[in-house]
Design an enzyme around this catalytic site. Structure first.
Site, PDB file in Angstrom:
ATOM      1  N   MET A 216       0.867  -1.167   0.000  1.00 24.69           N
ATOM      2  CA  MET A 216       0.000   0.000   0.000  1.00 24.69           C
ATOM      3  C   MET A 216       0.910   1.225   0.000  1.00 24.69           C
ATOM      4  SD  MET A 216      -3.269   0.739   2.490  1.00 24.69           S
ATOM      5  CE  MET A 216      -2.431  -0.039   3.841  1.00 24.69           C
TER       6      MET A 216
ATOM      7  N   ARG B 160      -6.649  -1.940   8.947  1.00 23.52           N
ATOM      8  CA  ARG B 160      -6.861  -1.476  10.320  1.00 23.52           C
ATOM      9  C   ARG B 160      -7.351  -2.604  11.224  1.00 23.52           C
ATOM     10  NH1 ARG B 160      -9.300   4.622   8.948  1.00 23.52           N
ATOM     11  NH2 ARG B 160      -7.225   5.561   8.663  1.00 23.52           N
TER      12      ARG B 160
ATOM     13  N   TYR C 194       0.922   3.135  12.263  1.00 27.92           N
ATOM     14  CA  TYR C 194       0.611   2.880  10.857  1.00 27.92           C
ATOM     15  C   TYR C 194      -0.862   2.546  10.657  1.00 27.92           C
ATOM     16  CZ  TYR C 194       2.060  -2.072  11.821  1.00 27.92           C
ATOM     17  OH  TYR C 194       2.241  -3.342  12.311  1.00 27.92           O
ATOM     18  N   GLU C 195      -1.289   2.731   9.416  1.00 22.13           N
ATOM     19  CA  GLU C 195      -2.704   2.671   9.014  1.00 22.13           C
ATOM     20  C   GLU C 195      -3.553   3.715   9.732  1.00 22.13           C
ATOM     21  OE1 GLU C 195      -2.618   1.087   6.548  1.00 22.13           O
ATOM     22  OE2 GLU C 195      -0.985  -0.290   6.916  1.00 22.13           O
ATOM     23  N   GLY C 196      -2.921   4.816  10.113  1.00 19.15           N
ATOM     24  CA  GLY C 196      -3.632   5.904  10.773  1.00 19.15           C
ATOM     25  C   GLY C 196      -3.329   5.926  12.251  1.00 19.15           C
TER      26      GLY C 196
END
Length: 588
Positions: free
Chosen positions: A162, A297, A434-436
């Site tokens: 990603m 997530r 990571y991933e927000g």
């Protein structure tokens, strides 16, 4: 020490006892996947993962990665282990049969993923990234693209990344500068992406990078971002993917943890341009990428469960073996010390609550996708949307505390790398980011999942919790006490929600209270799942099941007494949130 035992009893209980696996088998795609079949798959998968991946965890952390001539070499044994998983079909278990997968329910796939993450978190980063990529490409890519990439990703022959982040564009993707120019049936990309997990490795035949980029003349901001799939290798005239694309690894990060997971800086188009193929329509890339990101997530929230499980096992084993101090004239293991028991029970009750919540999202995913009733599909989709940021944000924050307890239980040895438990702390350090980041998850929960639908999904959740509480009235004194604790904490959540709606027009206030609101939401919802676990465990009546039933009840009781009271403190922080963010920068 550092041996991993798959928590099969816990995982089976969550899938079947807590979440009623029989309801999943009523869905058309899963009617042939009986509980016996699922148990056999979980048992064999756990055995294989503990024997093949777990021994590589510490070794890979020590050896690390090598970058030579824009190519990453994985630690010894990783490529062979990956091939073994591919050949055994283990990476395709949760994918639909029409895509080439084995078609098992999501909760079963999560059970295997959790055990893979516990066995070797760095390794697991690679195959779990493909989950979201498959769903994204299948849902949005044109047939000419999905027919090539999806089967390869499902089998594990190829892997995915990603590629979002750039040096100037971290969480703010509106700042992306990577460019894409159309040429015949493809596009040429130029730009740089950083922090790309498994951006290069030598375990699979090809890597499909899902890249966000801008077309010439695209609108400014996030409305002008498109999504492309950019393979590491392009097809030769004979159709074999062996022609190296214009994608170069220029560095791998030297990280605090996950030393065996290559985090790469990738240059796209240093020469003529990296060949990429548009996914879906132009300028809709960010919306498409959120499909992949939301799957990621959930996977990251599950990493919190997996790391805590592994750290708990090591701490428990050590506590049983370490003789220190005495009671009534006899030397005792530290597992008999009240404070050590407190820490162990914090770890167990926390991981059990996190696991129950994560798997519930998996169950709801399947019901949202496959229920024949439209209202049921909608109900479970909004439940997935509501709980995903909580699974990611609350679980990973709690994990930071719980894995550190393993170091504390080991004492001075826990601070020594050779013990191995310090690796869990280092590996866990990234999962809140990571991933927000946690703040992004918290604001997602507040703004998109609570305020945007005016609390509809939240009220449905509260209704389900209250129905569970009503069932507790005739289930005995111990259950009644637990239900009363949940009722008290639910009152805190309701007060917090009322406050959120009262300041809904104040963006600064919302941002100031978002973290504490999310943590409050997590502790209360986790308590509900453990209450349901205690109710479900009461149905286990055989002599063999009775010890598990008692442990489950004790775990719920401990959570209600030691973790759930934090909900009150987070409520007070939510109500006092106006004091945050009011200082000038030079006053900080």
């Amino acid at each position: 020490m550092n041996e991993y035992t798959p928590p099969l009893e816990d995982i089976k209980f969550v899938i079947d006892g807590l979440h009623d696996y029989s309801a999943i088998t009523e869905l058309p795609p899963f009617q042939e996947y009986s509980k016996d079949i699922v148990d056999a798959v979980l048992e064999e998968g756990g055995r294989m993962l503990s024997q093949v991946l777990a021994p590589l965890n510490r070794a890979g952390d020590i050896e690390g990665l090598r970058l030579k001539e824009s190519s990453v070499t994985m630690p010894k044994g990783f490529s062979e282990a990956y091939s073994q998983l591919v050949e055994g079909g283990w990476l395709s278990v949760g994918f639909p049969t029409e895509l080439g997968g084995q078609g098992f329910p999501t909760a079963v796939a999560l059970g295997l993923t959790e055990m893979m993450q516990s066995a070797n978190l760095a390794f697991s980063m690679c195959p779990t990234l493909s989950v979201g990529a498959v769903h994204t490409l299948h849902k949005f890519a044109h047939e000419a693209i999905s027919s090539v990439y999806v089967p390869k990703l499902v089998s594990g022959e190829w892997t995915a990344t990603m590629a979002l982040t750039e040096p100037q564009a971290g969480s703010d993707l509106s700042l992306i500068k990577t460019k894409a120019v159309r040429k015949n049936d493809h596009y040429l990309l130029k730009g740089q992406k950083i922090f790309i997990s498994f951006g290069d490795h030598d375990m699979a035949e090809n890597i499909a990078h899902l890249v966000l980029a801008r077309l010439d003349g695209a609108p400014e901001g996030v409305k002008g971002i498109s999504l492309f799939v950019v393979p590491k290798y392009l097809p030769s005239p004979e159709g074999e993917y062996k022609v190296l694309n214009d994608v170069k690894v220029i560095s791998i990060e030297h990280k605090l943890g996950l030393h065996a997971s290559p985090t790469c800086t990738l240059n796209f188009g240093d020469e003529d341009g990296a060949v990429g193929y548009l996914v879906g329509e132009e300028n809709k890339g960010l919306a498409y990428m959120f499909t992949m990101m939301n799957h990621a997530r959930l996977q990251v929230g599950l990493q919190g469960v997996a790391l805590t499980e592994r750290a708990y096992q090591d701490a428990l084993n050590y506590a049983k073996e370490r003789i220190q101090g005495n009671r009534e004239g006899r030397a005792v293991a530290i597992a008999e010390h009240p404070d050590v028991q407190r820490m162990l029970r914090l770890m167990k009750s926390g991981k059990d609550a996190m696991r129950a919540m994560a798997y519930s999202v998996g169950v709801s995913m399947d019901l949202a996708d496959h229920s024949e009733d439209e209202s049921t599909r909608h109900l479970h989709q909004v439940r997935v949307d509501l709980l995903t940021p909580v699974v990611k944000g609350w679980s990973t924050e709690l994990t930071q505390e719980l894995v550190r307890l393993s170091v504390q239980i080991h004492g001075g040895l826990g601070f020594v790398e050779e013990t191995g438990v310090a690796q869990y702390v280092r590996d866990a350090g990234i999962i809140t980011i990571y991933e927000g980041t946690t703040a992004i998850q918290a604001m997602d929960l507040l703004q998109r999942k609570l305020l945007r639908d005016e609390g509809t999904a939240y009220r449905t959740l509260v209704s389900d919790i209250e129905q569970s509480l009503n069932k507790c009235r005739d289930r005995g004194e111990e259950i009644t006490v637990l239900a009363n604790r949940v009722t008290e904490s639910l009152t805190c959540l309701k007060q917090a929600v009322d406050h959120v709606f009262s300041v809904a027009d104040d963006g600064n206030r919302l941002e100031a209270i978002a973290y504490d609101f999310m943590m409050l939401f997590g502790y209360v919802t986790g308590a509900w799942y453990l209450l349901q676990s205690a109710l479900a465990a009461q149905k286990l009546t055989s002599d063999q099941q009775r010890p598990f039933c008692r442990t489950t009840l004790n775990t719920a009781k401990f959570y209600m007494s030691f973790l759930l009271p934090r909900s009150s403190a987070h409520l007070q922080a939510v109500l006092a949130g106006s004091a945050v963010g009011t200082l000038e920068v030079d006053q900080l």
